[in-house]
Design an enzyme around this catalytic site. Structure first.
Site, short mmCIF file in Angstrom:
data_model
loop_
_atom_site.label_atom_id
_atom_site.label_comp_id
_atom_site.label_asym_id
_atom_site.label_seq_id
_atom_site.Cartn_x
_atom_site.Cartn_y
_atom_site.Cartn_z
CD GLU A 109 -22.70 190.77 81.72
OE1 GLU A 109 -21.47 190.67 81.76
OE2 GLU A 109 -23.45 190.04 82.42
CB ALA B 164 -17.98 196.73 80.37
N GLY C 288 -18.23 191.64 83.28
CA GLY C 288 -16.93 191.33 82.74
C GLY C 288 -15.91 190.98 83.81
CD GLU D 148 -18.54 188.03 80.59
OE1 GLU D 148 -19.17 187.44 79.71
OE2 GLU D 148 -18.33 189.27 80.57
#
Length: 264
Positions: free
Chosen positions: A138, A70, A115, A118
């Site tokens: 995270e 992110a 992310g 992910e």
């Protein structure tokens, strides 16, 4: 090879029946901003609807990173209301990749963190080169994996191993990542994209109807008890058993020639 842009940060290249979705925000090491998330989702929607696409390879144009997760610089300026509004946009990028109806392969080099990892986990297969560093850090910045990591990682490596990796927020280098099953194929530095595209080409030589049905059976059947899973498989089999692809595949086998798939 044709190219098409989705917004400023996503480039789709066509290699025959293989589509390459390239993350192209090099100045930020492909950090996923709101705009980039929208573009990933839009590209995935278009590719999912395109019956000419038989496999998708997710790559990066940055030399030292697949995706660092992110965009925390953008997030730092958010109010709570901004964060709430952005949440479905961010989720749309990850679910866009996850819900592609054709086989997907991530080509990972350098950093694939948060992310970024992910996005790779949302693919069916992950090819990594020896420079790859993966992880879900995270909790070290006060959040949790929110792009599917808490659900996808244990499906790959088991609950205890996923807990260790998520709770410690540690980064895992390529050799250990392959050993733990965090990635599927390990190649020499700089060869991840080439190998992933080659794998995509091998996949795309097969029946497009069969590929979509096989992926659906794999995804829907995962986690079910055996009897329920076999019912999922039977439904998928019935969806292809009377298809033009099945007729062509059997004929080509018996005639000792390459099939020309009608894709229906």
């Amino acid at each position: 090879m044709s190219e098409e842009r989705y917004g400023e940060f996503v480039l789709v290249r066509r290699h025959g029946h293989v589509a390459e979705l390239a993350l192209d925000r090099p100045k930020a090491m492909n950090a996923v901003s709101t705009e980039m998330a929208r573009s990933v989702a839009a590209a995935c929607a278009a590719l999912g609807d395109d019956r000419d696409v038989r496999a998708v390879v997710v790559t990066s144009t940055h030399e030292r990173a697949f995706c660092v997760g992110a965009d925390l610089k953008e997030r730092n300026s958010f109010t709570d209301a901004d964060l709430v509004r952005q949440r479905p946009v961010a989720r749309g990028a990850y679910t866009g990749v996850l819900e592609l109806p054709v086989p997907t392969i991530a080509a990972v080099h350098g950093f694939a963190l948060g992310g970024g990892f992910e996005l790779a986990l949302s693919c069916d297969l992950i090819v990594a080169d020896r420079t790859a560093v993966v992880g879900l850090p995270e909790v070290s910045v006060g959040v949790i994996p929110g792009g599917g990591g808490t659900q996808l990682l244990p499906r790959r490596v088991g609950a205890a191993r996923a807990a260790e990796l998520i709770f410690t927020a540690r980064r895992v280098e390529a050799a250990e990542a392959r050993e733990l099953g965090l990635v599927d194929v390990l190649v020499e530095a700089g060869q991840d994209r080439e190998e992933a595209l080659a794998m995509g080409t091998r996949i795309a030589a097969n029946s497009p109807v069969g590929l979509r049905a096989a992926k659906k059976a794999l995804r829907l059947g995962h986690g079910l008890d055996l009897r329920a899973g076999l019912e999922v498989e039977d439904a998928a089999w019935r969806s292809v058993a009377f298809s033009g692809d099945r007729v062509e595949g059997v004929a080509a086998f018996n005639e000792k020639r390459s099939p020309e798939w009608p894709g229906e």
